[in-house]
Design an enzyme around this catalytic site. Structure first.
Site, PDB file in Angstrom:
ATOM      1  N   PHE A  81     108.174  45.904   0.393  1.00 33.91           N
ATOM      2  CA  PHE A  81     108.657  45.193   1.583  1.00 33.91           C
ATOM      3  C   PHE A  81     107.827  43.934   1.852  1.00 33.91           C
ATOM      4  O   PHE A  81     108.351  42.811   1.797  1.00 33.91           O
ATOM      5  CB  PHE A  81     108.623  46.184   2.752  1.00 33.91           C
ATOM      6  CG  PHE A  81     108.779  45.581   4.102  1.00 33.91           C
ATOM      7  CD1 PHE A  81     109.875  44.775   4.402  1.00 33.91           C
ATOM      8  CD2 PHE A  81     107.843  45.835   5.091  1.00 33.91           C
ATOM      9  CE1 PHE A  81     110.019  44.227   5.669  1.00 33.91           C
ATOM     10  CE2 PHE A  81     107.986  45.304   6.354  1.00 33.91           C
ATOM     11  CZ  PHE A  81     109.070  44.484   6.637  1.00 33.91           C
ATOM     12  N   ILE A  82     106.541  44.083   2.068  1.00 29.74           N
ATOM     13  CA  ILE A  82     105.701  42.907   2.358  1.00 29.74           C
ATOM     14  C   ILE A  82     105.562  42.051   1.097  1.00 29.74           C
ATOM     15  O   ILE A  82     105.627  40.818   1.154  1.00 29.74           O
ATOM     16  CB  ILE A  82     104.304  43.323   2.886  1.00 29.74           C
ATOM     17  CG1 ILE A  82     104.446  44.160   4.166  1.00 29.74           C
ATOM     18  CG2 ILE A  82     103.427  42.088   3.135  1.00 29.74           C
ATOM     19  CD1 ILE A  82     103.131  44.704   4.714  1.00 29.74           C
TER      20      ILE A  82
ATOM     21  N   ASP B  89     104.912  45.559 -10.231  1.00 27.54           N
ATOM     22  CA  ASP B  89     105.386  46.670  -9.394  1.00 27.54           C
ATOM     23  C   ASP B  89     105.927  47.770 -10.305  1.00 27.54           C
ATOM     24  O   ASP B  89     106.584  47.475 -11.306  1.00 27.54           O
ATOM     25  CB  ASP B  89     106.505  46.194  -8.448  1.00 27.54           C
ATOM     26  CG  ASP B  89     106.627  47.078  -7.219  1.00 27.54           C
ATOM     27  OD1 ASP B  89     106.471  46.563  -6.103  1.00 27.54           O
ATOM     28  OD2 ASP B  89     106.878  48.292  -7.372  1.00 27.54           O
TER      29      ASP B  89
ATOM     30  N   GLY C 163     109.149  50.400  -4.222  1.00 29.32           N
ATOM     31  CA  GLY C 163     109.712  49.054  -4.102  1.00 29.32           C
ATOM     32  C   GLY C 163     111.058  48.977  -4.818  1.00 29.32           C
ATOM     33  O   GLY C 163     111.463  49.923  -5.495  1.00 29.32           O
TER      34      GLY C 163
ATOM     35  N   ALA D 161      94.979  44.552   0.790  1.00 31.99           N
ATOM     36  CA  ALA D 161      95.749  44.984   1.958  1.00 31.99           C
ATOM     37  C   ALA D 161      95.192  46.292   2.491  1.00 31.99           C
ATOM     38  O   ALA D 161      95.027  47.260   1.760  1.00 31.99           O
ATOM     39  CB  ALA D 161      97.210  45.179   1.560  1.00 31.99           C
TER      40      ALA D 161
ATOM     41  N   TYR E  30      95.271  59.026   4.114  1.00 38.22           N
ATOM     42  CA  TYR E  30      95.700  57.625   4.001  1.00 38.22           C
ATOM     43  C   TYR E  30      94.626  56.714   4.592  1.00 38.22           C
ATOM     44  O   TYR E  30      94.166  55.758   3.941  1.00 38.22           O
ATOM     45  CB  TYR E  30      97.035  57.438   4.722  1.00 38.22           C
ATOM     46  CG  TYR E  30      97.608  56.050   4.632  1.00 38.22           C
ATOM     47  CD1 TYR E  30      97.651  55.377   3.419  1.00 38.22           C
ATOM     48  CD2 TYR E  30      98.128  55.417   5.762  1.00 38.22           C
ATOM     49  CE1 TYR E  30      98.184  54.103   3.336  1.00 38.22           C
ATOM     50  CE2 TYR E  30      98.661  54.149   5.683  1.00 38.22           C
ATOM     51  CZ  TYR E  30      98.687  53.496   4.468  1.00 38.22           C
ATOM     52  OH  TYR E  30      99.215  52.240   4.391  1.00 38.22           O
TER      53      TYR E  30
ATOM     54  N   LYS F 138      92.282  54.087   2.405  1.00 37.75           N
ATOM     55  CA  LYS F 138      92.270  52.646   2.676  1.00 37.75           C
ATOM     56  C   LYS F 138      90.872  52.195   3.128  1.00 37.75           C
ATOM     57  O   LYS F 138      90.436  51.080   2.819  1.00 37.75           O
ATOM     58  CB  LYS F 138      93.327  52.312   3.729  1.00 37.75           C
ATOM     59  CG  LYS F 138      94.706  52.209   3.135  1.00 37.75           C
ATOM     60  CD  LYS F 138      94.706  51.054   2.143  1.00 37.75           C
ATOM     61  CE  LYS F 138      95.979  50.859   1.408  1.00 37.75           C
ATOM     62  NZ  LYS F 138      95.888  49.712   0.492  1.00 37.75           N
TER      63      LYS F 138
END
Ligand code: UDP
Length: 325
Positions: free
Chosen positions: A11-12, A31, A36, A117, A149, A153
């Site tokens: 998406f981003i 990807d 995606g 990210a 998660y 991150k």
């Protein structure tokens, strides 16, 4: 400039690739198409400055070659969405920790600038308002898989910062706060596409918990240029930035807005968190970013109100070719 974007068909990632190509850069989009979709890249797939590579960030040879070819890297590839992490905890941890480690390793070997990210999830259940980049992380037990998660991150951030401090690698970390907009899929739990689809089909709109939890949604069309600016801004190196909206809304109110804007007759129903996710699931109560640091380093503005964002998503979902699915 030649830029490698991992997670390009996400998406981003797809908005970022469009933005980079529009600015005259040459983009290599990596990807594995696990979450995606190539349809996200429709507008640039035949552009002479866009090169799509199907592969995973866990494939060392692929990452090595692309990192050597490009001059900078934006690492977005990750298992995202709380639902996905809860459903596939092992795969998600591998992608989010090992994947980032591999991308950072080659960025460091070839001395390429890299944007990593991250997510507002790293603050955990710290519900301070607004959240500043140096605020504490507050997590629950490791037996509750949603925290993996945030943990994964946070580990990515530690790795990136450690490279910066140890080898001087130019890294920038962006923490996204609920990035939303057309093309986002509801398959992995994301609330706006789910509510919009439910409303358009006249199905019950499912609010998890009592709906009093809040989020601050951020338009993807503002996030993509912010990533580009941060990537090319020398003052951003070695730093973490919140990238987020400014309009806090409760999830119950969000459901009501979606119902109103779609003109839907759907009911709104609250579903206990245990049923929605799993036994013992904990949700975040509030998440509002301080974006002062971001604005002090790059030009940044949240260009749309929440209703304007919702209208765009509604329009997209209404006209999506596979709208029935
Ligand atoms: N949510 C909801 N109904 C849904 C999907 C999500 O009420 O069908 C809630 C979810 O529990 C959370 C908020 O909406 O409180 C945002 O969820 P999302 O997965 O979009 O992002 P998160 O902030 O959890 O990363």
């Amino acid at each position: 400039m030649r830029v490698l974007v991992t997670g390009a068909a996400g998406f981003i990632g797809s908005y970022l690739c469009e933005e980079l190509v529009a600015e005259g850069h040459e983009v290599y989009g990596l990807d594995n198409l696990s979450t995606g979709s190539l349809s996200n890249l429709q507008s640039i797939q035949n552009h002479r400055h866009f090169h799509f590579v199907r592969g995973s960030v866990l494939q060392r040879n692929v990452v090595l070659e692309l990192t050597a070819t490009c001059e900078s890297v934006v690492h977005l590839a990750a298992a995202v969405g709380v639902q996905l992490i809860v459903d596939k905890p092992l795969e998600s941890l591998h992608t989010n920790i090992q994947g980032t480690e591999i991308v950072l390793e080659y960025a460091n070997r070839f001395r390429k600038k890299i944007f990593i990210a991250s997510t507002s999830e790293v603050y955990g259940r710290n519900s301070a308002v607004p959240l500043r980049e140096e605020d504490d992380r507050i997590y629950g037990s490791t037996t509750i898989s949603r925290w993996s998660y945030a943990g994964s991150k946070a580990m990515d951030e530690f790795f990136a910062l450690a490279y910066h401090r140890t080898t001087g690698l130019p890294v920038v970390i962006g923490r996204f706060f609920n990035t939303v907009g057309p093309r986002q899929t509801g398959r992995y739990g994301m609330v706006i596409p789910r509510f919009v689809r439910q409303a358009l089909r006249g199905e019950t709109i499912t609010v998890y918990g009592d709906g009093s939890q809040t989020r601050t949604f951020t338009f993807v069309g503002d996030v993509a240029p912010a990533i580009v600016r941060l990537l090319f801004e020398p003052r951003a190196e070695g730093q973490i930035f919140n990238i987020g909206g400014e309009q806090e809304v409760s999830i119950l109110e969000l459901a009501q807005r979606v119902k109103r804007l779609t003109g839907s007759a759907s009911d709104i129903q609250c579903i206990p968190l245990d049923q929605a996710y799993m036994e013992g699931f904990e949700d975040m109560q509030r998440r509002v970013p301080n974006i002062g640091k971001l604005k002090s380093v790059i030009r940044y503005r949240n260009s749309l109100s929440l209703d304007q964002i919702l209208k765009r998503v509604i329009e997209f979902e209404r006209t999506r070719p596979d709208a029935g699915q």
